[in-house]
Structure formats: structure tokens, C-alpha cells
Enzyme design. Structure first.
Site, PDB file in Angstrom:
ATOM      1  N   CYS A 121       0.793  -1.228   0.000  1.00 23.25           N
ATOM      2  CA  CYS A 121       0.000   0.000   0.000  1.00 23.25           C
ATOM      3  C   CYS A 121       0.825   1.277   0.000  1.00 23.25           C
ATOM      4  CB  CYS A 121      -0.934   0.021   1.206  1.00 23.25           C
ATOM      5  SG  CYS A 121      -1.971  -1.449   1.351  1.00 23.25           S
ATOM      6  N   HIS A 141      -8.638   3.900  -2.608  1.00 22.30           N
ATOM      7  CA  HIS A 141      -7.274   3.499  -2.244  1.00 22.30           C
ATOM      8  C   HIS A 141      -6.723   2.534  -3.296  1.00 22.30           C
ATOM      9  CE1 HIS A 141      -3.823   1.967  -0.258  1.00 22.30           C
ATOM     10  NE2 HIS A 141      -4.400   1.032   0.483  1.00 22.30           N
ATOM     11  N   CYS A 165      -0.836   2.474   6.405  1.00 24.17           N
ATOM     12  CA  CYS A 165      -0.529   1.118   6.849  1.00 24.17           C
ATOM     13  C   CYS A 165      -0.239   0.268   5.612  1.00 24.17           C
ATOM     14  CB  CYS A 165      -1.666   0.528   7.668  1.00 24.17           C
ATOM     15  SG  CYS A 165      -3.267   0.490   6.825  1.00 24.17           S
ATOM     16  N   GLY A 216      -0.085  -3.775   3.992  1.00 19.01           N
ATOM     17  CA  GLY A 216      -0.390  -5.194   4.092  1.00 19.01           C
ATOM     18  C   GLY A 216       0.850  -6.023   4.387  1.00 19.01           C
TER      19      GLY A 216
END
Length: 345
Positions: free
Chosen positions: A21, A276, A308, A310
Site C-alpha cells: 500500500c 485506495h 498502513c 499489508g
């Protein structure tokens, strides 16, 4: 292939970076670091994702030995499950999550109506294909189309949890499945001045930290303090934050954990409204932050973006408004008495 399609000559080298991300932000950080190292003077940190054409599921398998280690297994958890873990472990209520989602849509709708995204969005001409007839309709996409101005806590409260029967993560308080791309042009200040180009911001610091994969959403709470300290600053020095809203649960937790002023975070909405697209988010957040800092002028000197990641990480970067510094300025001046005590020692 994308570089050639965009018109870059064969002499321009390219490479791909993958940090889930934060790939877009990692690309920006890598270019900034390479420029500082003297590898080149100009570079583009970009990211893209087409989630509508690339199902995020994976049919493959991993080495069976991975499953013998809990943290390694947790890297394979669906992201929605990690959202539920954050909500349960840190007591983030369903109402708090839905309220955060509604506020994200409200701010994004207001920003769009006020034209605040126009300077950072390049219109894209494409086509919509009717799945039944195959008819093609040309369209130009110039605004984010996931924003729901009329979202309400009452309406979101009617949605069922997606990842856990008695959970709190829903389609309404999560980031959207979106397509998108973003690019950030970086170069030395001297090079920009020679070319007469505007300087929107100064890249000050970057950090990527590891966290428990089962609660990967806490990443910004861990990464932001590290990046801010590396820039010679304190949290109170930061005027604006862009914290990616992967899920409302983790966004609310990170905001509360760091004690941040809600009026400084995602002032134009976040991923629950804007989407996103994983690889694009870092570059998109950079563009949104720098343009908002420019609009605010002298009242906004330092900004942070964070997300954040993954598999259990967080990333953050600190930017300084481009017209707020001179070529030799430091982010924070060291007090004279500190210098004297150092010399004395």
C-alpha cells in the site's frame, strides 16, 4: 511499457518497487534518496493500480513451512480481518468507524465542490462499455467518482459486516475498490530553479517500520513519530496530515493513539471517499498534501503522509512547503544552549 506509452524515450531507465500500500510513497522516497546520493538530478516517483481489472485474491500457495509460524501465517490474513482485529483489540466502536467514514465523504464532497482537487487531477479520456450490448460511450474522468455526499451514520449503520459475523468492518467504513494513478516529479532545488519550475514542497524524511501483521493497520501510529523525529521535528510542529484510510478502524485508532487534531487530518477527505488504489495512494496523498499546503501558505509549513501496509508495516514521510525555506535551511533550529553544552562536553 507504461513509460513508452507515456512518451518517455528509451534512454530513460525505469524500475518497479513493491511495498504494497505504500508503493507510491516508496517510489517517491527512492527517487529522493537517489537524487541526494547524486545518482541523477531528476526523477519521477509514480504509482498505479487498476483494482477493477485485477482481483486482489490469489489462487496460489506458499511453502508449507510458512504455516508453522503464526506471524508468517498472519501475513496471509485478508485485510478486512486485520481491520476487525484492530477494532476489537483497541476498542474502536462501529459508531466511531461510521462517523469517520461520513466525515471523509463530507470533506471530499466539499473539496470537490470548491474545486480544490482541480490542480492535482489530470482529466483522463476513456470509454465505458455496456456489458450487455457492448456499446461504447466516450467519457472524460476529471473528478473522483466514489464520493457519496449524502452518506449518513444512519445509512451506514444498516450495512452488514463483511469479514466477521459480529464485526464492525463494512463496505461503508472501508476504502473503496478503485482504479487510479499518481506521479510526483522530484529534482534538486538548484535544478528546479534553473528550469524556472515551481517548488511545491521539500522532501524532508521517510520511515518504514514493521508491526504485527495481524493488526497491520496500526502502521501509521508507529511510522509517523519515526519520520517526524528524523526530520528534526515534533508532532506538534506538523500542520497537516494525510493518513490513508484503508479502514476506519485503523484510521481512528492511529488518530487517537497519536493524539492528533482531527482538523489537521485528511481535510479534503480520505480513502473511504476518494479510494485506495494500492500502488497509487502514496503519490496521490503527496499531491493532495502539497497542494493543500500551498493553498494555506505561511500557516502551513510542515506536512506528513502515512499509510498502513499489508503484511505488517507502516510508512510515513515529512514534507516542508516549498516556498517556506531557503536552500540551506534546516527543518528545526538547534537551541544555542544545546550547542554550548555539546561543545563543553
Amino acid at each position: 511499457m507504461a513509460a513508452f506509452y507515456a512518451g518517455f524515450p528509451e534512454t530513460v531507465p525505469v524500475r518497479t518497487v513493491n511495498r504494497q500500500c505504500s508503493s507510491g510513497l516508496q517510489a517517491v522516497a527512492d527517487v529522493a534518496a537517489s537524487i541526494r546520493a547524486g545518482f541523477y538530478e531528476i526523477g519521477i516517483g509514480a504509482g498505479l493500480e487498476s483494482m477493477s481489472t485485477n482481483a486482489m485474491g490469489w489462487d496460489g500457495d506458499v511453502n508449507p513451512k510458512v504455516k508453522q509460524f503464526e506471524q508468517a501465517r498472519n501475513c496471509l490474513l485478508p485485510m478486512g480481518v486485520t481491520s476487525e482485529n484492530v477494532a476489537q483489540r483497541f476498542g474502536v466502536s462501529r459508531k466511531e468507524q461510521d462517523q469517520a467514514a461520513v466525515e471523509s465523504h463530507r470533506r471530499a464532497a466539499a473539496a470537490t465542490a470548491a474545486g480544490r482537487f482541480k490542480d492535482e487531477i489530470i482529466p483522463v479520456s476513456t470509454k465505458i462499455v455496456d456489458p450487455k450490448t457492448g456499446d461504447e460511450t466516450p467519457v472524460t474522468i476529471s473528478v473522483d467518482d466514489g464520493i457519496r455526499p449524502n452518506a449518513s451514520v444512519a445509512d451506514l449503520g444498516k450495512l452488514k459486516p463483511v469479514f466477521k459475523k459480529d464485526g464492525s468492518t463494512t463496505a461503508g467504513n472501508s476504502s473503496q475498490v478503485s482504479d487510479g494513478a499518481g506521479a510526483v516529479l522530484l529534482m534538486k532545488r538548484s535544478t528546479a530553479m534553473q528550469k524556472g519550475l515551481p517548488i511545491l514542497g521539500v522532501f524532508r524524511s521517510f520511515s518504514a517500520v514493521g508491526v504485527d501483521p495481524a493488526i497491520m493497520g496500526v502502521g501509521p501510529a508507529a511510522a509517523i513519530p519515526v519520520a517526524v523525529k528524523a526530520a528534526g521535528l515534533e508532532l506538534d510542529d506538523i500542520d497537516l496530515f494525510e493518513i490513508n484510510e484503508a479502514f476506519a478502524s485503523q484510521f481512528v485508532y492511529c488518530r487517537n493513539k497519536l493524539g492528533l487534531d482531527a482538523e489537521k487530518i485528511n481535510v479534503n477527505g480520505g480513502a473511504m471517499a476518494l479510494g485506495h488504489p494500492l500502488g497509487a495512494t502514496g503519490a496521490r496523498c503527496t499531491a493532495t498534501l502539497l497542494h493543500e499546503m500551498k493553498r494555506r501558505g505561511k500557516d502551513c509549513r510542515f506536512g506528513v503522509i502515512s499509510m498502513c501496509i499489508g503484511t505488517g508495516m507502516g510508512a510515513a514521510a515529512v514534507f516542508e512547503r516549498g516556498d517556506g525555506v531557503d536552500e540551506l535551511s534546516n527543518a528545526r533550529k538547534v537551541a544555542t544552549n544545546n550547542l554550548l553544552s555539546k561543545d563543553a562536553r
